[in-house]
Design a protein around this motif. Structure first.
Motif, PDB file in Angstrom:
ATOM      1  N   LEU A  48       6.155  43.460 -33.341  1.00  0.00           N
ATOM      2  CA  LEU A  48       7.369  44.811 -32.730  1.00  0.00           C
ATOM      3  C   LEU A  48       6.938  45.075 -31.086  1.00  0.00           C
ATOM      4  O   LEU A  48       5.670  45.297 -30.877  1.00  0.00           O
ATOM      5  CB  LEU A  48       6.763  46.097 -33.265  1.00  0.00           C
ATOM      6  N   ASP A  49       7.997  44.449 -30.078  1.00  0.00           N
ATOM      7  CA  ASP A  49       7.981  45.244 -29.268  1.00  0.00           C
ATOM      8  C   ASP A  49       8.973  46.174 -28.786  1.00  0.00           C
ATOM      9  O   ASP A  49      10.351  45.757 -29.089  1.00  0.00           O
ATOM     10  CB  ASP A  49       8.472  43.768 -28.597  1.00  0.00           C
ATOM     11  N   VAL A 111       2.322  46.250 -33.065  1.00  0.00           N
ATOM     12  CA  VAL A 111       2.834  47.625 -32.235  1.00  0.00           C
ATOM     13  C   VAL A 111       2.784  47.079 -31.072  1.00  0.00           C
ATOM     14  O   VAL A 111       1.557  46.806 -30.155  1.00  0.00           O
ATOM     15  CB  VAL A 111       4.146  48.248 -32.982  1.00  0.00           C
ATOM     16  N   VAL A 112       3.464  46.219 -30.333  1.00  0.00           N
ATOM     17  CA  VAL A 112       3.262  45.950 -28.806  1.00  0.00           C
ATOM     18  C   VAL A 112       4.197  47.408 -27.204  1.00  0.00           C
ATOM     19  O   VAL A 112       5.740  47.181 -27.520  1.00  0.00           O
ATOM     20  CB  VAL A 112       2.878  44.881 -27.939  1.00  0.00           C
ATOM     21  N   SER A 129       6.236  57.033 -35.951  1.00  0.00           N
ATOM     22  CA  SER A 129       7.115  56.042 -36.394  1.00  0.00           C
ATOM     23  C   SER A 129       6.008  54.770 -36.432  1.00  0.00           C
ATOM     24  O   SER A 129       6.143  54.218 -37.711  1.00  0.00           O
ATOM     25  CB  SER A 129       8.286  56.619 -35.929  1.00  0.00           C
ATOM     26  N   ILE A 130       5.442  54.703 -35.845  1.00  0.00           N
ATOM     27  CA  ILE A 130       4.903  53.231 -35.190  1.00  0.00           C
ATOM     28  C   ILE A 130       3.428  53.433 -36.031  1.00  0.00           C
ATOM     29  O   ILE A 130       3.439  52.401 -36.943  1.00  0.00           O
ATOM     30  CB  ILE A 130       4.110  53.200 -33.822  1.00  0.00           C
ATOM     31  N   ILE A 139      -2.791  47.157 -35.164  1.00  0.00           N
ATOM     32  CA  ILE A 139      -2.496  47.603 -33.669  1.00  0.00           C
ATOM     33  C   ILE A 139      -1.553  47.927 -33.182  1.00  0.00           C
ATOM     34  O   ILE A 139      -0.270  47.826 -33.195  1.00  0.00           O
ATOM     35  CB  ILE A 139      -3.643  46.740 -33.074  1.00  0.00           C
ATOM     36  N   PHE A 140      -1.995  48.744 -32.419  1.00  0.00           N
ATOM     37  CA  PHE A 140      -0.804  49.335 -31.471  1.00  0.00           C
ATOM     38  C   PHE A 140      -1.473  49.464 -29.645  1.00  0.00           C
ATOM     39  O   PHE A 140      -2.470  49.791 -29.685  1.00  0.00           O
ATOM     40  CB  PHE A 140       0.167  50.960 -31.666  1.00  0.00           C
ATOM     41  N   ILE A 141      -0.767  48.453 -29.252  1.00  0.00           N
ATOM     42  CA  ILE A 141      -0.820  48.682 -27.703  1.00  0.00           C
ATOM     43  C   ILE A 141      -0.099  48.897 -26.838  1.00  0.00           C
ATOM     44  O   ILE A 141       0.985  48.660 -27.571  1.00  0.00           O
ATOM     45  CB  ILE A 141      -1.656  46.990 -27.336  1.00  0.00           C
TER      46      ILE A 141
END
Length: 245
Positions: A48-49, A111-112, A129-130, A139-141
């Motif tokens: 997800l971007d 998620v980016v 939410s993320i 991973i969230f970046i």
């Protein structure tokens, strides 16, 4: 309350597009390489971007083996360009503010977000939410303007010598969080300032563990080509963070 959508302002959009069309800019030299250096292996992953803009990153994620990419952006103008220039059967573009992503009702592995969070007022709501949308070990970046930049609220950013050389950064109101207005192509562009500790504590409180942070600085080689970027040693432009669920 209506969310700010500065990228659909014609003057802003044209100015921004011109900036990005010129390949020698801080995004290309510093932020994008740092962002991609933090990316995990994307083979077979759902990505997800958030604030996908023109969709270049979405296309790149597909090239890197992502099975599915969803790009969301509040700007229909940006998404028009994305659909025209960076479409792919594995990419879905959705016109939506990132504050509403819970409505997607989907799960993701990664998620980016590139340079969008300084426009978001409810950072903690989006972070929660993320967290909820990521699968285990997800991973969230994200990258954002460095807090040393977002705290600026008018006047000259720099103290200079008589030849105009930047001597040091003028830093004020760093500890006062909240909305700032700046002029960037147009007047009254709203950004939100948060301190480093608020950013990190918000991620930790949502359940994430922090894996890596980067504040990109120029190499000697880069400075030989573009000496003006020496000012990044006073004030890095960007902050990048990678966290894990």
């Amino acid at each position: 309350m209506a969310k700010q959508n500065i990228y659909d302002n014609e003057t802003f959009f044209e100015g921004y597009k011109k900036l990005r069309d010129n390949k020698i800019n801080a995004n290309n030299l510093f932020e994008i390489p740092a962002l991609f250096s933090m990316m995990p292996d994307l083979k077979g992953k759902r990505v997800l971007d958030l604030g996908c803009g023109f969709g270049e990153h979405c296309k790149q994620f597909i090239h890197r083996g992502a099975q599915k990419v969803v790009g969301i952006d509040i700007s229909e103008k940006m998404l028009e360009v994305a659909r025209k220039e960076n479409s792919d059967s594995g990419i879905t573009y959705i016109n939506m503010p990132m504050e509403e992503i819970a409505q997607l009702k989907e799960r993701f592995d990664v998620v980016v977000s590139s340079l969008a969070f300084h426009y978001v007022e409810d950072f903690s709501g989006v972070v929660r939410s993320i967290y909820d949308m990521l699968d285990a070990d997800g991973i969230f970046i994200f990258s954002q303007e460095n807090p040393l930049c977002t705290c600026h609220s008018g006047g000259d950013r720099w103290t200079r010598d008589e030849n105009g050389k930047k001597l040091h950064l003028n830093l004020a109101d760093y500890g006062i969080e909240g909305e700032r207005e700046s002029v960037w192509f147009v007047d009254n562009v709203k950004k939100y300032h948060r301190t480093f500790s608020t950013i990190i504590n918000t991620l930790i409180e949502a359940g994430f563990s922090v894996e890596k942070m980067i504040e990109p600085l120029p190499t000697d080689e880069l400075l030989q080509q573009y000496p003006d970027y020496k000012d990044l040693f006073h004030k890095p432009d960007f902050l990048l963070v990678r966290v894990k669920k």
